[in-house]
Each structure stands twice: as C-alpha cells, then as structure tokens.
Design a protein around this motif. Structure first.
Motif, PDB file in Angstrom:
ATOM      1  N   ARG A  47       0.964  -1.170   0.187  1.00  0.00           N
ATOM      2  CA  ARG A  47      -0.082  -0.018  -0.004  1.00  0.00           C
ATOM      3  C   ARG A  47       0.942   1.314  -0.113  1.00  0.00           C
ATOM      4  NH1 ARG A  47      -4.196  -1.125   4.674  1.00  0.00           N
ATOM      5  NH2 ARG A  47      -4.392   0.932   4.439  1.00  0.00           N
ATOM      6  N   TYR A  49       1.310   3.991   1.604  1.00  0.00           N
ATOM      7  CA  TYR A  49       2.195   4.494   2.757  1.00  0.00           C
ATOM      8  C   TYR A  49       3.476   3.704   3.255  1.00  0.00           C
ATOM      9  CZ  TYR A  49       0.214   0.769   5.937  1.00  0.00           C
ATOM     10  OH  TYR A  49      -0.033  -0.413   6.555  1.00  0.00           O
ATOM     11  N   ARG A  71       0.319   7.288  10.912  1.00  0.00           N
ATOM     12  CA  ARG A  71      -0.805   7.768  11.193  1.00  0.00           C
ATOM     13  C   ARG A  71      -1.198   9.325  11.013  1.00  0.00           C
ATOM     14  NH1 ARG A  71      -2.334   3.170  15.944  1.00  0.00           N
ATOM     15  NH2 ARG A  71      -3.352   1.766  14.332  1.00  0.00           N
ATOM     16  N   HIS A  74      -0.846   9.719   6.965  1.00  0.00           N
ATOM     17  CA  HIS A  74      -1.510   8.970   6.090  1.00  0.00           C
ATOM     18  C   HIS A  74      -2.860   8.612   6.653  1.00  0.00           C
ATOM     19  CE1 HIS A  74       1.942   8.660   3.293  1.00  0.00           C
ATOM     20  NE2 HIS A  74       2.627   8.643   4.697  1.00  0.00           N
ATOM     21  N   GLY A  75      -3.400   8.912   7.907  1.00  0.00           N
ATOM     22  CA  GLY A  75      -4.596   8.752   8.469  1.00  0.00           C
ATOM     23  C   GLY A  75      -4.630   7.650   9.362  1.00  0.00           C
ATOM     24  N   GLU A  76      -5.456   7.544  10.048  1.00  0.00           N
ATOM     25  CA  GLU A  76      -5.591   6.391  11.157  1.00  0.00           C
ATOM     26  C   GLU A  76      -5.957   5.135  10.722  1.00  0.00           C
ATOM     27  OE1 GLU A  76      -5.277   6.895  14.388  1.00  0.00           O
ATOM     28  OE2 GLU A  76      -4.696   8.753  13.773  1.00  0.00           O
ATOM     29  N   ASP A  77      -6.270   4.739   9.218  1.00  0.00           N
ATOM     30  CA  ASP A  77      -6.517   3.525   8.744  1.00  0.00           C
ATOM     31  C   ASP A  77      -5.131   2.561   8.755  1.00  0.00           C
ATOM     32  OD1 ASP A  77      -5.828   5.102   6.802  1.00  0.00           O
ATOM     33  OD2 ASP A  77      -6.753   3.576   5.357  1.00  0.00           O
ATOM     34  N   VAL A  78      -4.014   3.358   9.018  1.00  0.00           N
ATOM     35  CA  VAL A  78      -2.789   2.640   9.019  1.00  0.00           C
ATOM     36  C   VAL A  78      -2.884   1.414   9.930  1.00  0.00           C
ATOM     37  CG1 VAL A  78      -0.422   2.794   9.200  1.00  0.00           C
ATOM     38  CG2 VAL A  78      -1.340   4.746   7.987  1.00  0.00           C
ATOM     39  N   SER A  79      -2.745   0.550   9.538  1.00  0.00           N
ATOM     40  CA  SER A  79      -2.637  -0.699  10.468  1.00  0.00           C
ATOM     41  C   SER A  79      -1.502  -1.165  11.357  1.00  0.00           C
ATOM     42  CB  SER A  79      -3.426  -1.871   9.907  1.00  0.00           C
ATOM     43  OG  SER A  79      -2.731  -3.031  10.234  1.00  0.00           O
ATOM     44  N   GLU A  80      -1.432  -1.189  12.412  1.00  0.00           N
ATOM     45  CA  GLU A  80      -0.419  -1.749  13.115  1.00  0.00           C
ATOM     46  C   GLU A  80       0.099  -2.759  12.901  1.00  0.00           C
ATOM     47  OE1 GLU A  80      -0.927  -1.787  17.672  1.00  0.00           O
ATOM     48  OE2 GLU A  80       1.172  -2.274  18.009  1.00  0.00           O
ATOM     49  N   GLU A  82      -0.350  -4.294   9.996  1.00  0.00           N
ATOM     50  CA  GLU A  82       0.541  -4.414   8.709  1.00  0.00           C
ATOM     51  C   GLU A  82       1.808  -3.604   8.833  1.00  0.00           C
ATOM     52  OE1 GLU A  82      -1.034  -3.286   4.057  1.00  0.00           O
ATOM     53  OE2 GLU A  82      -1.786  -2.315   5.701  1.00  0.00           O
TER      54      GLU A  82
END
Ligand SMILES: [Zn+2]
Length: 371
Positions: A47, A49, A71, A74-80, A82
C-alpha cells in the motif's frame, strides 16, 4: 536464504534499520529492494504508505514511533499489524541490519564492521552482533607458512582484518626480485630476513595484531607442531621443497589436532589455484585430494617424462588475487562461516578469468567426512 526471525535481537526489530547497501525502488503498487552486497532482489506489492515507512527504518525510530508518524501523515487507517508485517517481512528476507556494534568499532576497523554487519544480515549462522564477529578475529590465532608471493599477502590481509595473533615461518631474505609481487617489503628491506621486515611493516598499520615471526624452513611435521601455538587456522603458502611436500606436513600436523588448514594453493603463469581448505572431520582431507589427483593421473595412462624446468613467473596483481582469495577463506573460517574452498579444487584461468571447479571425493573408508 530466508533469515529466521528469532535470529534477530529484539532491539533490531523494535528499532529496525534497513541494510545500508539496499537500494529501494517503487512503482505504483510495488516496491523493489536490491541488495548489491549479496545480489539479492526482493519485490513486494504494497500500500502507498509503505513507501513512506521505508524512510524511517533508520535504527533509531521505534515501531511505535513509526506507526504514530504514519498515522499522522497517512490517516488512522494505517494498521499496526500491517506495519509490523512489513518489518517482519523485511527481516525475514535479510534486508534489515540484524545487530549493532558498528558504532563501537575503532576507526581502523569501522569499514570492516559495516561489512560484517552486512554479512551477518544475510548469514543466519553468524551472530547478529558485529562486536562478537570482530572479537572472533581479535581473539584468533593464525599460522602462515611462507611469506613470499602468497604468504606475504595472506599475512597482510589477516593483520588488516584485526586477527589477534599471526605467526609466520619463513627462512628467506628479501630480494629485489620479490618486490614485483610480494606485499609488505620495500627496497630498504632487501637483504633483511622477510620475517623481520614483515614484523616492522605490520606493526605500522596493524599495531594491535601480535606477530610471532620465526626465520625457519619447515622440514618436518615436528617443526610445525612446535610453532602451532593456539592456531585456529594454518595457511600453507610455502613451496620449498614443493607445495605438495609442505602441504603433507601441514595436514599431518593439523588433522589429528582438528585444526582447520588451507593446503596447496599455487599460482604461476596463467593459472591461480587458491586452497583447498580442510576442516578436519567435516570436509575432504588433503590425503584424499592427493589420492584423487594420483587416481586421475593413473587413469590418464600418461606418466611424466619431463617435469617443469623452471618457474612460470608471475605478476603482483595475480599473486595478490590468489593470496587474498585464500586469506578470505581463512577469515571465513575464523568468523564461523563455511569456507568456500573446501571439498573442491578451484583453478582460475587468469587470462579469461574463468574458473574451473572440480568436486573432491573422500576415499572409501577415510574418516575425513563422517556420514
Ligand atoms: Zn580423507
């Protein structure tokens, strides 16, 4: 080669650092990692980011800080999960520096420490900590027989890599005709024993290495045993009375004591032959090598009518080439890597730069390689 995650110290994964030799490229959805140090190429679909994540793999940013930065940008949907997956994935492909210790290296060895860090990143059998690898060298002892066209370069390479003790046996004085191909000697040394000139020179560039140099020709295995000391490796570079005769003595002294030894080795004219390296009990022994050569000679149906009538001569670039390949194998043995010159005869045609490599077999019943 996949590097197991548990070979990384926790600290390396908490503050991951991309190997300095790795070049990172991107296309729209993919990233490519090229490591020129070990010719590795790995590609991932990622992805967007992750492109940004790569820049923070500096060994100082923790995974938690990395996540917070991503985060924020690139926003809060960045998954820990991932982010951690990317770090683990890079680690498993050997693309992260596994250990630390480069910073503590003394200036003389700092470039070597960087090299060792790259080496450890791609070799799971090696400890992650560069300091441990360097200590294997500084705590090691090597014995080199002969300080001529090959031996002088080997001594130089071992001292330059920080080997703690280097013992050298050589009977000769420096001659003017040596200077075209032998390391460590200058015109002012002509007429001096090689072992004396070599001690002076090594002390100038590698004062931490203890040199034990003795002016002596090895005529019997007992001569050699007296100088073995605590040798972790013996490198045979003497050719008087012949390479085979000296190598017979080296094998006789080293095999029963379990000391790794590099026997044979030669250069002349258009040919360079580094090694063979013998790890007693783990690789084909010198006697098996000799037996194989004799078997091949008998099978050919030919016998010698006339031996060589003189030296084929040599040039410094070639003696240095063959000697430094040999020295590199000795260093591999000392740091705990498998040698590259075991179980094979490798011959380099120095004109075409093509290698001929022949596998060696143990004689039936020889204990050199237990099943
Ligand atoms: Zn054998």
């Amino acid at each position: 080669m996949t590097i197991p995650l548990d070979s990384y110290p926790d600290s390396s994964l908490r503050r991951p650092r991309l190997r300095p030799s790795v070049v990172v490229q991107r296309s729209e959805h993919r990233m490519r990692f090229l490591s020129f140090a070990d010719l590795k190429e790995v590609e991932f679909e990622v992805r967007p980011y992750v492109h940004a994540l790569i820049r923070h793999l500096d060994g100082e940013t923790s995974c938690e800080e990395l996540l917070a930065t991503l985060r924020r940008d690139h926003g809060e949907d960045v998954s820990e999960e991932e982010v951690l997956d990317v770090v683990r994935c890079l680690a498993q492909h050997g693309l992260l520096v596994r250990g630390t210790g480069i910073e503590e290296s003394e200036p003389f060895l700092v470039r070597q420490a960087q090299f060792l860090a790259e080496l450890a990143a791609s070799r799971p059998e090696l400890p992650a900590d560069v300091g441990v690898l360097q200590e294997r060298l500084s705590g090691a002892e090597a014995l080199v027989l002969g300080a001529g066209g090959t031996g002088s370069w080997v001594v130089r390479a071992l001292c330059a890599s920080g080997v703690g003790t280097v013992a050298v046996l050589d009977p000769d004085d420096v001659e003017l005709s040596n200077l075209n191909r032998q390391a460590l000697y200058l015109r002012e040394d002509v007429g001096s024993p090689k072992v004396e000139a070599l001690v002076r020179r090594c002390a100038e560039f590698a004062p931490a290495t203890r040199i034990r140099a003795v002016r002596q020709r090895v005529g019997a295995a007992a001569d050699l045993v007296a100088h073995l000391g605590q040798a972790d490796v013996v490198v045979s570079c003497a050719d008087e009375p012949s390479v085979n005769a000296v190598s017979d003595l080296v094998a006789e002294a080293c095999e029963p004591r379990g000391i790794p030894h590099i026997v044979g080795g030669a250069y002349g004219g258009h040919l360079g032959i580094p090694g063979t390296t013998v790890l007693p009990g783990r690789s084909v022994c010198w006697k098996c090598l000799r037996h194989e050569a004799e078997r091949e000679r008998l099978a050919s149906g030919y016998e010698d009518v006339l031996g060589r009538t003189g030296s084929a001569g040599s040039i410094g670039a070639i003696t240095a080439l063959v000697a430094n390949i040999t020295a590199w194998d000795a260093i591999r043995v000392l740091v705990g890597m498998p040698p590259a010159l075991a179980d094979r005869v490798r011959e380099l045609d120095v004109i075409s730069l093509d290698w001929r490599s022949r596998p060696l077999r143990s004689r039936p019943g020889c204990p050199c390689r237990p099943a």
